[in-house]
Design a protein around this motif. Structure first.
Motif: not given
Length: 1545
Positions: A1222-1226, A1295-1298
């Protein structure tokens, strides 16, 4: 029948009578001619006595005019009828000639042979020239200067006789009756008798004026002279007409004009002389003086014998001769040649100058010696290739554009009235660099032989270098003189260095060149040959030598023999002169019977065994008695014959030749004998060899050399030599060479000879020079002590000793020389014992070496044997020099033989320049020098110096020694100095090398310039050209100056001073070598690896495979195990030790101990305290990083970049990502969902995530009911409205989450405050750098300066400056932005607006500046364009035009009134006119035209009719332009329209 017979008999009788009369007339005419000849001879004698003129031409001319009236000319081409010809001379006399005129062919060549009635040659017909004999001679000699005139002279000479006849007389042909002819004949007979009587009377009255043959009144006398002298032969000759003199040497005519440096001929008042300058042995000969006039010839003989000064080998023409006394100047000239040119080397195409300085003593005013240059004993004449210059002191020879033909032995000969001197040196010419690798070099020495009317044989010499493969053949090119077009003469290459060139045009001049061919290609062309003219050889000889018959003072005109039109006879002596497999050359003699026109030839061939003859030259007969046949089958046999032809036909064939087999008749030379190489100088070797035994027409030999071991052969000469001895120059001193020789002739090269034995290039050993300076050192009652200086030249070998000779002197009487001893002396001094007191003696000394005994020195002055009473010491002896350098030299000497009353306690050294006198001596030092040597420093490089030494004792300073020198202060090339070496075992030694060792050369070591007696201190080891002096036990006892000299050389030596400081340094180095330390390329270092592992490593610089390593931690040896891993890579010298992690117990010192034989080495690394803890943290961090990277992670954390398109991107790189990751931007902790507008700004490509902040997203609105029927356009097709790439709205924390089952990672970028400003600064930088150079544009309002950028942001700061001052905004000057264009507008510019403008764009730091200089041409062009546009705008605004009021179409009923008004504008007020159907209307009763207030123009038609229909126009015009408002008027009649409709209905 009887009557007709009688008539016939009567006619025959009349014809016989006529023939008798004609024969009688001819006999009378012949007698008259003889009488006229005698008369004209007397007139000629009187003419000569009055004017005293002796010109050859004048004599010819007068005789020709006199002889015209008494001799018959050759008749011109007429019909075969007999004509009476009247010839009127320039004197007005008319002579009648009667002859049968034979036809003269156009191409017939007039003969110059005079024949009698029996057709025997009795003399020559000499053409009449209208110039003096000297002028004719100059014309003939001019051919040597410009050979192209030869063809012109030849053509002129061929038609000369006809031209002279036309110029000398006027010829007219008149028909005369027989009666008139008989009357004129009788008149001539009577005139002849009268002339004969008058001639007899003149003989009786003037007996002394009769002509007579030459007679020698005083004959030349034989003489015997010494070489180098000048001899003169005199004679006096009487005779009338005045005789013509000629001198002969051994029956060969002497041409004094061709050799002015050797001969001078004078003739004055019947006294004649021949002067022979600088006589040599070759001038010994029999000399004839020959006198010739019309009455005959007389001659006298004198013998000259030239004697030598001394017996010996026969001297050549260039050998120096002793100088004799010159009685003309009263002195004996002595010639000295100095500053001589050496053996020279040049390359083709270069320019070389050779020169010598010549000193002639004594100097005589207005007298200069004669300077002559020779190449290979042949005098050189100035040409475009050779320039000579004599300045009065220096003779210079310049060779322009060198070619291999210029190679050879060059000699300068200086001739004086006392003799001559010569100097010679060899010049080598190397080949120019070839353009293509492997091609042969150019051939050389191209010459032309056997030139005929249409044929010439071209020869050349093969080059020394064939290239990468053997030469396959040669191409010959020709070029006509005066053009630049080269034509190839042969289609296939010829193997022989000889080729017949045919097809030449008679009378034209040609030059030739040759190119060589091998498998690699063609060589460069050779130097062109001398020009040659295609002509008959006999005509060429006449052009060069003038009339070939001796001048008799009379021209004979002969009647042409009536053989013109006769077919010529057959040629004779047909032979084959050359035969190769490529061609065959035939030669023959012309036929005896040929008529008076030229003949040409046909050549026929027949194969052996057949009877069919085939004509070779069917298209065109040849003119020359030579012919080359090509295209013959090799190996077949042929017979050849020749036919003559002329205008009358083709003659009979000649006798055929024997069978000639086509093939090479000239064989290759046999191999020369084995060469023998003999040493000559330090750079040359003499090579001799045996001549080739089987060789025909030898051209010469080529010598090649090769350094042993290289197998690369180089030519020693580029021009073949015929001798079997050659000196090869330009070799490397000390190199080992072998030589081989090959012979060459026209057929090609021979096989190379066997290689010579190897020879080392060194100077050959010869006897030494003469000793000098024999002086007296001490004298007692019965003995004398002598000393002398060793010879300057030792002959290449050490002088082994000396021999002293003596003789007694009593007044002016000297005795014979006697030897004083049998055994050679080893010193330069000698004690002559057993002498008699008060007698005078002279002494001379000779030196001896391994080659022999030298010539004796000059005898010393007479010395009296009596005891000296002086107290001071005598002069020191044995002065010599060592270690000559640019700025220093070491002078050594021996103590004086006579020390005086007290011992010698010191010396003084003096020096002076060689050119200075005795007053130039200066002391080298002030304090007394007690040693017997001194090193002189501070010399001037290149100075020539002389030294002397004086000895001192308590009584004073004695006499100076003999001078030493001159010594040239110059370091000889290749000089080496003594250097100190310390080997691996710590042994200290001094080393001296010499590259010029000769046989017998030895190294001699000394300390403080004295022979070393204590051999325990040093050990001398010598190997080839290197000598090593090894210190056995270095200590303070070894301090001093050590020198080394090489014997049998030109003073090669060097020294080394060992000081206490140097000794200490050497001992330290020796200790290091004895106890070596292993060198480290890198000391121990530490690296952090993946997983937090620690690597300790070092690298060695020098070690052996036996090197071993010991690993130590805190003085404890550690070994390989779970915690430690060791590795020693001996290929790279890297030593490594690995630890998985650092623990608290690992704090301390890590050490690598190395042992390599006796060498040792240690390196350590200390890790304690803060340094250790910092390293431990880094190790833990690296391990954590490794754990993080096991799952999805960021390879590069989130950052930003600005593209060239000014797009602001947030980007990062990710790694170890799976599809389920999962790749999430905020933004600001708010997740960006997939349906959000910002989600469309996110892209992923190849492991890189980007967020385009400035990307514009088109929103798709809800369709209305009205739009349901339409297709919705795609978002990409909707153009984005303008918006900033980034704004404050985009600020925030991104921010970017992996995430996946293996782990997680995140990255954050703060796009606020500092982060936002950093992005803006980067954006400004990209925008600033994208700006273009400032350009200028003119408008009607002013000048605009502008620059384009990729993108403009509202926060971007842009400043405009003029002359580095900021521009303030005003109504006239404005700055702004339009789209992506930054501009500065200058309204109504003036001169003040000129200058340098700059635009400063903020780039986040300093700024980017763009500069434009609005001045000069840029200002003029912009300002001119502004004025033009402004004028055009004003014109457009004020232009006259119709601005309204007029319709396009007007429909009006007939009978009604029409009124139209048009609005008009223009400044100034325009002119107005109305047009109808392109015709101007004039205001009248029907048309009322008005123009009111300058704005309103109206037209009124009161009652319109159908005739008023048409096209109307309102035309307005002023100075700015013209315009027409057009409209159409249609007038209709309702009644007519109704009637038309009714008719249609």
């Amino acid at each position: 029948m009887s009557e007709s017979l009688q008539v016939t008999r009567r006619q025959l009788k009349q014809q016989q009578q006529q023939m008798q009369v004609l024969q009688q007339h001819r006999y009378q005419q012949k007698e008259q001619q003889q009488q006229m000849q005698v008369l004209q001879q007397h007139r000629y004698q009187r003419k000569e006595q009055q004017q005293q003129q002796h010109h050859f031409e004048s004599s010819c001319y007068l005789s020709s005019k006199a002889s015209v009236s008494k001799q018959s000319f050759s008749a011109f081409k007429t019909s075969s009828r007999r004509l009476k010809t009247s010839v009127q001379t320039e004197q007005g006399q008319e002579v009648v000639l009667s002859a049968k005129l034979s036809p003269l062919p156009k191409r017939a060549k007039r003969t110059y042979l005079a024949m009698d009635k029996d057709k025997e040659v009795i003399g020559y017909v000499v053409p009449v020239f209208r110039a003096s004999h000297e002028e004719i001679r100059g014309l003939l000699e001019a051919r040597e200067e410009d050979v192209t005139e030869e063809g012109i002279n030849y053509v002129a000479m061929r038609n000369l006789f006809v031209r002279e006849s036309k110029e000398a007389m006027k010829v007219k042909v008149v028909k005369k009756t027989r009666e008139m002819h008989i009357r004129e004949s009788a008149h001539r007979v009577e005139m002849g008798r009268t002339l004969e009587e008058w001639s007899e009377f003149r003989k009786k009255m003037n007996p002394d004026s009769l002509t007579h043959r030459p007679e020698f009144i005083v004959k030349p006398r034989g003489q015997t002279v010494w070489e180098g002298r000048t001899v003169k032969l005199h004679c006096t000759v009487a005779g009338w007409p005045k005789p013509r003199m000629a001198w002969y040497k051994n029956n060969v005519l002497i041409d004094a004009k061709a050799h002015p440096e050797k001969y001078t001929v004078e003739s004055n008042y019947n006294m004649h002389s021949l002067e022979i300058k600088n006589c040599d042995f070759l001038d010994t000969a029999k000399y004839h003086a020959s006198a010739l006039n019309i009455k005959g010839e007389s001659s006298s003989v004198a013998h000259i014998v030239v004697k030598r000064f001394q017996e010996g080998d026969e001297a050549g023409p260039l050998d120096p001769k002793p100088h004799g006394f010159s009685p003309e100047h009263g002195v004996t000239f002595q010639t000295t040649i100095i500053d001589k040119f050496e053996v020279a080397f040049g390359s083709e195409g270069e320019t070389m100058s050779l020169g010598c300085t010549v000193i002639v003593y004594p100097t005589v005013k207005k007298y200069q010696p004669e300077v002559v240059w020779y190449r290979n004993s042949v005098p050189l004449k100035p040409s475009k290739w050779v320039h000579t210059h004599w300045s009065g002191e220096r003779a210079t020879l310049t060779l322009v554009h060198l070619n291999k033909e210029d190679e050879g032995l060059y000699t300068l000969r200086v001739n004086t009235k006392s003799g001559f001197d010569t100097y010679s040196a060899y010049v080598f010419v190397r080949d120019a660099e070839v353009e293509v690798e492997g091609v042969p070099v150019a051939p050389l020495d191209v010459r032309c032989h056997d030139a005929n009317k249409d044929y010439v044989v071209v020869t050349w010499k093969q080059p020394a270098v064939e290239g990468s493969s053997s030469i396959m053949g040669y191409y010959i090119d020709r070029c006509e003189v005066g053009t630049h077009h080269w034509a190839q003469c042969n289609d296939t290459p010829v193997k022989y260095a000889r080729f017949p060139v045919t097809g030449l045009v008679e009378g034209r001049s040609y030059i030739f060149r040759v190119r060589a061919l091998n498998k690699a290609g063609l060589s460069r062309p050779s130097r062109v040959s001398e020009a040659v003219t295609a002509m008959d050889p006999s005509d060429r000889a006449r052009l060069r030598a003038g009339p070939s018959a001796p001048w008799t003072g009379m021209i004979k005109f002969t009647e042409e023999d009536p053989t013109v039109g006769v077919i010529p006879g057959e040629p004779s002596d047909v032979v084959v002169t050359e035969a190769t497999k490529s061609y065959v050359v035939l030669a023959w003699k012309p036929p005896v019977q040929r008529g008076h026109e030229g003949v040409m030839y046909y050549i026929e061939k027949r194969m052996a065994g057949t009877e069919t003859w085939q004509r070779v030259n069917t298209s065109m007969p040849v003119k020359s008695p030579r012919f080359a046949l090509f295209d013959l089958a090799e190996g077949n046999s042929y017979n050849f014959r020749v036919r003559c032809c002329n205008s009358a036909g083709v003659g009979e064939p000649s006798i055929a030749t024997g069978e000639i087999t086509v093939g090479d008749k000239l064989d290759l030379p046999s191999s020369p004998g084995t060469p023998v190489a003999i040493r000559n100088t330090a750079t040359s070797v003499v090579v001799t060899w045996g001549a080739s035994k089987e060789v025909t027409q030898l051209v010469g030999y080529y010598i090649e050399c090769s350094v042993v071991g290289t197998d690369v052969w180089m030519p020693c000469n580029n021009k073949p030599v015929k001798q079997t001895r050659f000196v090869c120059h330009g070799l490397t001193t000390g190199a080992n060479y072998v030589f081989k020789v090959k012979a060459v002739n026209a057929a090609g090269y021979s096989q190379s000879s066997p290689d010579s034995d190897a020879v080392v290039v060194q100077a050959a050993v010869s006897v030494p020079g003469k000793p000098t300076g024999v002086t007296l050192q001490e004298a007692v009652k019965d003995y004398m002590v002598l000393s002398w200086t060793e010879p300057a030249n030792n002959g290449g070998a050490d002088v082994r000793g000396y021999y002293v000779d003596y003789r007694t002197v009593k007044g002016d009487v000297v005795g014979k020389w006697h030897e004083m001893h049998e055994k050679a002396l080893t010193t330069t001094s000698f004690k002559a014992e057993n002498l008699k007191e008060n007698l005078f003696y002279q002494f001379q000394v000779r030196a001896v070496n391994m080659a022999g005994v030298s010539k004796a020195s000059l005898p010393c002055k007479a010395l009296e044997c009596k005891e000296w009473t002086i107290t001071v010491p005598g002069p020191p002896v044995g002065l010599h020099v060592l270690e000559v350098r640019d700025t220093s030299a070491v002078i050594l000497w021996e103590p004086p033989v006579f020390s005086g009353r007290t011992p010698v306690n010191g010396y003084y050294l003096d020096v002076k320049e060689a050119s200075a006198g005795d007053e130039g001596w200066k002391a080298v030092h002030e304090k007394v020098n007690r040693a017997k040597y001194m090193k002189v420093t501070g010399l001037t490089a290149g100075a020539s110096l002389v030294f002397r030494v004086r000895a001192q004792n308590l009584a004073g300073v004695g006499k100076a020694s003999a001078s030493l020198g001159p010594i040239l202060a110059q370091t000889r090339p290749g000089t080496k100095e003594i250097y100190v070496d310390v080997d691996d075992d710590g042994v200290i030694s001094m080393v001296f090398e010499c590259s010029e060792m000769k046989e017998g050369s030895e190294f001699v070591w000394s300390k403080n310039y004295q022979a070393m007696t204590d051999t325990s201190r040093l050990t001398i080891v010598t190997e080839k050209g290197k000598s090593r002096a090894i210190f056995n036990n270095p200590s303070l006892e070894d301090l001093g100056t050590f020198s080394c000299m090489v014997t049998n050389t030109d003073g090669i030596s060097s020294s080394y001073t060992l000081t206490e400081e140097a000794l200490k340094r050497l001992l330290d180095i020796s200790h290091e070598h004895k106890f070596p330390v292993i060198p480290f390329k890198n000391e121990m270092a530490m690296d952090l690896l993946e997983k937090g592992r620690v690597r300790f490593w070092t690298q060695l610089e020098k070690f052996t495979p036996a090197c071993e390593v010991e690993y130590v931690f805190n003085d404890v040896i550690i070994t390989q195990g779970k915690k430690y891993t060791m590795n020693f890579d001996k290929s790279t010298g890297i030593i490594e030790m690995f630890m998985d992690s650092l623990e608290v117990t690992d704090e301390g010192t890590f050490t690598f101990n190395l042992v390599d034989g006796k060498a040792k080495g240690t390196t350590s690394l200390v890790l304690i305290g803060d340094e250790f803890r910092e390293l431990q943290k880094k190790s833990e961090f690296e391990r954590a990083e490794w754990v993080r990277k096991q799952g999805p992670h960021f390879v590069e954390y989130l950052g930003f970049t600005v593209t060239q398109a000014c797009d602001v991107l947030l980007k990062c790189k990710i790694g170890n990502v799976r599809p389920e990751t999962e790749i999430t931007w905020s933004k600001d902790c708010i997740e960006i969902a997939e349906d959000d507008e910002d989600a469309k700004k996110i892209e992923r490509k190849d492991g890189e995530l980007t967020f385009n902040i400035g990307k514009w997203i088109i929103k798709q609105e809800v369709q209305t009911e009205k739009e349901k029927g339409r297709k919705k356009p795609a978002a990409e097709e909707v153009p984005p409205p303008p918006r900033p790439k980034i704004s404050k709205q985009d600020a925030g924390v991104y921010e970017v989450f992996l995430r996946d089952d293996r782990g997680k990672d995140k990255s954050k970028f703060n796009l606020t405050d500092e982060g936002y400003q950093a992005v803006m600064n980067e954006l400004f930088r990209v925008i600033a750098n994208s700006s273009t150079n400032i350009e200028v544009r003119s408008t009607e309002h002013g000048i605009i300066l502008y620059s384009n950028v990729t993108y403009h942001h509202e926060d971007l700061r842009v400043n405009w400056l003029q002359k580095d001052a900021k521009i303030a905004a005003s109504e006239r000057v404005k700055a702004g932005v339009t789209g992506e264009q930054l501009w500065l507008q200058i309204n109504e510019p003036t001169e003040k607006d000129k200058g340098k403008y700059s635009m400063d764009i903020f780039d986040g730091k300093d700024g980017v500046k763009r500069v434009f200089d609005l001045a000069g041409q840029a200002w003029e062009q912009a300002f001119e364009e502004f004025q033009r546009l402004k004028a055009a705008a004003i014109a457009e605004r004020n232009r006259a035009r119709v601005i309204g009021g007029l319709p396009d179409v007007v429909a009006i009923q007939e009978g009604k009134s029409l009124n139209l008004t048009g609005n008009v504008w223009g400044e100034p007020t325009p002119e107005v006119c109305w047009m109808k159907n392109e015709k101007e209307l004039v205001s009248d009763e029907r048309y009322k035209l008005k123009f009111e207030a300058g704005k309103f123009a109206s037209i009124t038609i009161a009652t319109v009719t159908t005739a008023d229909s048409g096209k109307y126009a309102l035309v307005v015009k002023n100075k700015y332009g013209k315009e027409a408002g057009e409209f159409t008027v249609s007038v209709y009649n309702p009644e007519e329209d109704e009637s038309k409709e009714e008719k249609k209905g």
